[in-house]
Design a protein around this motif. Structure first.
Motif, short mmCIF file in Angstrom:
data_model
loop_
_atom_site.label_atom_id
_atom_site.label_comp_id
_atom_site.label_asym_id
_atom_site.label_seq_id
_atom_site.Cartn_x
_atom_site.Cartn_y
_atom_site.Cartn_z
N GLY A 40 -111.08 -27.05 -29.06
CA GLY A 40 -112.20 -26.13 -28.92
C GLY A 40 -112.60 -25.50 -30.24
N GLY A 41 -113.51 -24.52 -30.13
CA GLY A 41 -113.89 -23.75 -31.31
C GLY A 41 -114.86 -24.44 -32.23
N GLY A 42 -115.59 -25.44 -31.76
CA GLY A 42 -116.49 -26.15 -32.66
C GLY A 42 -117.77 -25.39 -32.97
N LYS A 43 -118.11 -24.48 -32.09
CA LYS A 43 -119.39 -23.76 -32.24
C LYS A 43 -119.15 -22.34 -32.74
CE LYS A 43 -123.39 -22.23 -29.53
NZ LYS A 43 -123.96 -22.16 -28.17
N LYS A 44 -120.03 -21.86 -33.57
CA LYS A 44 -119.95 -20.48 -34.04
C LYS A 44 -120.22 -19.56 -32.83
CE LYS A 44 -121.92 -17.48 -37.63
NZ LYS A 44 -120.64 -17.14 -38.29
N PRO A 45 -119.36 -18.58 -32.56
CA PRO A 45 -119.51 -17.76 -31.34
C PRO A 45 -120.84 -17.03 -31.24
CG PRO A 45 -117.37 -17.39 -32.37
CD PRO A 45 -118.17 -18.22 -33.32
N TRP A 46 -121.30 -16.45 -32.33
CA TRP A 46 -122.61 -15.79 -32.37
C TRP A 46 -123.14 -15.85 -33.79
CZ3 TRP A 46 -118.33 -12.91 -30.46
CH2 TRP A 46 -117.66 -12.15 -31.42
N LYS A 47 -124.39 -15.51 -33.91
CA LYS A 47 -124.99 -15.63 -35.23
C LYS A 47 -124.35 -14.67 -36.22
CE LYS A 47 -128.87 -12.50 -34.24
NZ LYS A 47 -130.33 -12.37 -34.24
N GLN A 48 -124.55 -14.96 -37.50
CA GLN A 48 -123.85 -14.22 -38.55
C GLN A 48 -124.27 -12.75 -38.59
OE1 GLN A 48 -121.44 -15.35 -40.34
NE2 GLN A 48 -121.37 -14.41 -42.38
N LYS A 49 -125.57 -12.49 -38.44
CA LYS A 49 -126.06 -11.13 -38.63
C LYS A 49 -126.87 -10.66 -37.41
CE LYS A 49 -126.49 -11.37 -43.69
NZ LYS A 49 -125.56 -10.26 -43.99
N GLY A 50 -126.97 -9.36 -37.31
CA GLY A 50 -127.87 -8.77 -36.33
C GLY A 50 -127.26 -8.41 -35.00
N THR A 51 -126.02 -8.77 -34.74
CA THR A 51 -125.44 -8.46 -33.43
C THR A 51 -124.68 -7.14 -33.43
OG1 THR A 51 -123.37 -9.62 -33.91
CG2 THR A 51 -125.16 -10.92 -32.99
N GLY A 52 -124.34 -6.63 -34.61
CA GLY A 52 -123.54 -5.41 -34.68
C GLY A 52 -122.05 -5.68 -34.58
N ARG A 53 -121.69 -6.91 -34.32
CA ARG A 53 -120.27 -7.26 -34.24
C ARG A 53 -119.80 -7.91 -35.53
NH1 ARG A 53 -120.10 -10.41 -28.55
NH2 ARG A 53 -122.10 -11.17 -29.35
N ALA A 54 -118.48 -8.00 -35.65
CA ALA A 54 -117.93 -8.62 -36.86
C ALA A 54 -118.27 -10.10 -36.87
CB ALA A 54 -116.42 -8.43 -36.90
N GLN B 214 -117.91 -13.97 -37.02
CA GLN B 214 -116.88 -14.89 -36.55
C GLN B 214 -117.37 -16.31 -36.74
OE1 GLN B 214 -113.84 -13.99 -35.48
NE2 GLN B 214 -114.30 -11.81 -35.64
N GLY B 215 -116.46 -17.19 -37.18
CA GLY B 215 -116.87 -18.57 -37.40
C GLY B 215 -116.34 -19.52 -36.35
N SER B 216 -115.28 -19.10 -35.63
CA SER B 216 -114.68 -20.01 -34.65
C SER B 216 -113.87 -19.21 -33.64
CB SER B 216 -113.79 -21.05 -35.34
OG SER B 216 -113.04 -21.78 -34.39
N THR B 217 -113.86 -19.64 -32.41
CA THR B 217 -113.03 -18.98 -31.40
C THR B 217 -111.58 -19.44 -31.48
OG1 THR B 217 -113.58 -20.73 -29.81
CG2 THR B 217 -114.95 -18.74 -29.79
N ARG B 218 -111.27 -20.30 -32.44
CA ARG B 218 -109.89 -20.77 -32.60
C ARG B 218 -109.25 -20.20 -33.87
NH1 ARG B 218 -110.42 -20.83 -28.21
NH2 ARG B 218 -110.34 -22.56 -26.71
N ALA B 219 -109.87 -19.15 -34.40
CA ALA B 219 -109.26 -18.44 -35.52
C ALA B 219 -108.02 -17.70 -35.02
CB ALA B 219 -110.25 -17.47 -36.13
N PRO B 220 -107.06 -17.39 -35.89
CA PRO B 220 -105.80 -16.75 -35.44
C PRO B 220 -105.98 -15.41 -34.75
CG PRO B 220 -105.57 -17.63 -37.66
CD PRO B 220 -107.02 -17.75 -37.31
N ASN B 221 -107.09 -14.70 -35.01
CA ASN B 221 -107.29 -13.40 -34.39
C ASN B 221 -107.88 -13.49 -32.98
OD1 ASN B 221 -109.59 -14.28 -36.05
ND2 ASN B 221 -110.62 -12.48 -35.22
N TRP B 222 -108.17 -14.70 -32.52
CA TRP B 222 -108.68 -14.90 -31.17
C TRP B 222 -107.56 -15.34 -30.23
CZ3 TRP B 222 -113.87 -15.18 -29.10
CH2 TRP B 222 -114.86 -14.73 -29.99
N ALA B 223 -107.72 -14.95 -28.97
CA ALA B 223 -106.79 -15.46 -27.96
C ALA B 223 -106.91 -16.97 -27.88
CB ALA B 223 -107.09 -14.83 -26.60
#
Length: 209
Positions: free
Chosen positions: A58-72, A74-83
């Motif tokens: 998994g994790g092939g798609k960027k979870p959300w766009k880089q800017k404008g969401t107010g959130r940090a 993220q480049g992948s849902t399979r980064a170590p900080n993700w469940a």
């Protein structure tokens, strides 16, 4: 050092002189510890492994766009900080092998045998033979020789009744049978008593003197 030689009924049949080089050697605790740790380390498989972020699915798609969401970002849902993400700084396959010169390993064995003899943990028998492979028979023999103590039994070779003896011993929870030329520091220290037939003593003489 002279010790009594017993038969399987626990009766003294003769006396034997144990070689001082093996059974009256200087007890080097540090050397015994080093040999023990070396044997434990060499028994480790080292096959432990966890998956990094490049190995989990998994994790092939960027979870959300880089800017404008107010959130940090993220480049992948399979980064170590993700469940369910990949792991970092966790075990990888490796070798735990430790090397120790043969002379040092043999010196450690002599130290352990000397300590065992000094603590009256050595029982020498004239022979160890059973008519049939039966756990009950072996249990009775060992109880006669060492009581309820845990016991390591040595055998000189696989000739004669070795197969019968090993089949009679392997189901006993506090006993283990071992070829004399495979004697090692771990088994020697893990059992209270050492039962050694005379022909096994000859093997130790050839190996350690």
């Amino acid at each position: 050092m002279k010790v009594d030689v017993l038969n399987m009924k626990g009766e003294k049949v003769q006396t034997v002189e144990l070689p001082a080089e093996i059974f009256e050697a200087n007890v080097n605790i540090d050397l015994m510890h080093q040999a023990y740790i070396q044997q434990l380390a060499n028994a480790r498989l080292g096959t432990h492994k966890t998956k990094t972020r490049s190995e989990v699915s998994g994790g092939g798609k960027k979870p959300w766009k880089q800017k404008g969401t107010g959130r940090a970002r993220q480049g992948s849902t399979r980064a170590p900080n993700w469940a369910h993400g990949g792991k970092i700084h966790t075990p990888r396959p490796r070798k735990y092998t430790q090397h120790m010169p043969v002379k040092m390993r043999r010196a450690a064995l002599r130290s352990a045998l000397s300590a065992k003899a000094a603590d009256l943990g050595l029982v020498v028998v004239d022979e160890l033979m059973l008519a049939e492979p039966k756990t009950k028979l072996m249990a009775e023999v060992l109880t006669t020789l060492v009581g309820q103590s845990s016991v390591l039994v040595l055998a000189a070779d696989k000739e004669g009744s070795f197969e019968t003896v090993i089949r009679s011993t392997r189901n006993l929870p506090n006993a283990k049978i071992l070829m004399a030329n495979y004697l090692n520091i771990r088994d020697l220290l893990n059992y209270d008593k050492l039962v050694m037939p005379l022909n096994a003593l000859d093997v130790l003489k050839a190996q350690l003197v």
